[in-house]
Design a protein around this motif. Structure first.
Motif, short mmCIF file in Angstrom:
data_model
loop_
_atom_site.label_atom_id
_atom_site.label_comp_id
_atom_site.label_asym_id
_atom_site.label_seq_id
_atom_site.Cartn_x
_atom_site.Cartn_y
_atom_site.Cartn_z
N GLY A 174 0.82 -1.21 0.00
CA GLY A 174 0.00 0.00 0.00
C GLY A 174 0.85 1.25 0.00
O GLY A 174 2.05 1.21 -0.30
N PRO A 175 0.27 2.39 0.36
CA PRO A 175 0.98 3.67 0.31
C PRO A 175 2.12 3.79 1.32
O PRO A 175 3.02 4.60 1.13
N VAL A 176 2.08 3.03 2.41
CA VAL A 176 3.14 3.09 3.41
C VAL A 176 4.05 1.89 3.17
O VAL A 176 3.63 0.74 3.30
N ARG A 177 5.29 2.13 2.82
CA ARG A 177 6.19 1.05 2.40
C ARG A 177 6.72 0.18 3.54
O ARG A 177 6.65 -1.02 3.44
N PRO A 178 7.26 0.73 4.61
CA PRO A 178 7.78 -0.18 5.64
C PRO A 178 6.63 -0.82 6.41
O PRO A 178 5.56 -0.23 6.55
N PRO A 179 6.82 -2.03 6.92
CA PRO A 179 5.78 -2.64 7.75
C PRO A 179 5.48 -1.75 8.96
O PRO A 179 6.38 -1.15 9.54
N PHE B 162 -5.73 1.95 11.01
CA PHE B 162 -5.61 3.34 10.56
C PHE B 162 -5.68 3.36 9.05
O PHE B 162 -5.51 2.34 8.38
N GLN B 163 -5.95 4.56 8.51
CA GLN B 163 -6.05 4.74 7.07
C GLN B 163 -5.27 5.97 6.66
O GLN B 163 -5.30 7.01 7.34
N VAL B 164 -4.56 5.83 5.53
CA VAL B 164 -3.84 6.93 4.91
C VAL B 164 -4.38 7.11 3.50
O VAL B 164 -5.03 6.21 2.95
N ASP B 165 -4.11 8.27 2.89
CA ASP B 165 -4.54 8.47 1.51
C ASP B 165 -3.53 7.83 0.56
O ASP B 165 -2.56 7.19 0.99
N ALA B 166 -3.73 7.99 -0.74
CA ALA B 166 -2.89 7.35 -1.75
C ALA B 166 -1.43 7.78 -1.67
O ALA B 166 -0.54 7.04 -2.10
N GLU B 167 -1.16 8.95 -1.11
CA GLU B 167 0.21 9.44 -0.95
C GLU B 167 0.80 9.10 0.41
O GLU B 167 1.92 9.49 0.73
N GLY C 70 -5.98 -2.81 1.85
CA GLY C 70 -6.46 -2.08 0.68
C GLY C 70 -7.03 -0.74 1.07
O GLY C 70 -7.31 -0.47 2.25
N ASP C 71 -7.18 0.14 0.09
CA ASP C 71 -7.74 1.49 0.29
C ASP C 71 -7.02 2.27 1.38
O ASP C 71 -7.63 3.05 2.11
#
Length: 162
Positions: free
Chosen positions: A49-54, A144-149, A78-79
């Motif tokens: 997803g948008p956050v690369r490190p675990p 938690f949720q982050v946007d596409a960036e 996802g999302d």
């Protein structure tokens, strides 16, 4: 004038007290019952997803203070949603969502969260922990949720059905 101010303060204090009252937790829980971030049934999806490190839930847990432990490693759903389901003991926990290198690191605006309530996710940092109090021991989804960036959006912790 003083009477209006006093009445306003009393009303505000009463409403604030109701917001933290366990009897009102059902109302707060229903507020996020449709939120995918608080869902205990989301399947994992491929990729990071948008956050690369675990990402991990780190905090004042009895089995390791501020340690990045495998059973607290979050999965990508996802999302922009990251979650982990854990067993939690009743009582308070101070926490942040963080990668192994502490970049990125997220907390919740206002640094308080109630089970079943969404909070605005923000960038965390040293001594910027969020506090949550578990009234019951059990299984909880932490999400938690982050946007596409990868910019922070929201966080939620909800109890899962046994």
């Amino acid at each position: 004038m003083k009477t209006k101010v006093l009445a306003t303060l009393i009303l505000a204090a009463t409403l604030a007290g109701c917001a933290g009252n366990p009897a009102n937790d059902t109302a707060a829980a229903s507020a996020v019952s449709n939120s995918p971030v608080a869902s205990c049934n989301l399947p994992d999806v491929a990729g990071s997803g948008p956050v690369r490190p675990p990402m991990y839930v780190t905090g004042t847990f009895s089995d390791g203070q501020w340690m990045h432990q495998e059973h607290r490693r979050m999965s990508y759903k996802g999302d922009g949603i990251y979650q982990v389901i854990m067993n939690n003991e009743a009582g308070p926990v101070n926490f942040q969502f963080a990668s192994m290198g502490w970049k990125p690191q997220f907390t919740v605006s206002g640094r308080q969260l109630t089970v079943g309530q969404e909070g605005k996710l923000i960038r965390g940092g040293f001594m910027k922990d969020t506090r949550i109090n578990f009234t019951d021991s059990g299984r909880y989804v932490w999400g938690f949720q982050v946007d596409a960036e990868g910019k922070p959006k929201l966080a939620a912790i909800a109890q899962c059905a046994e």
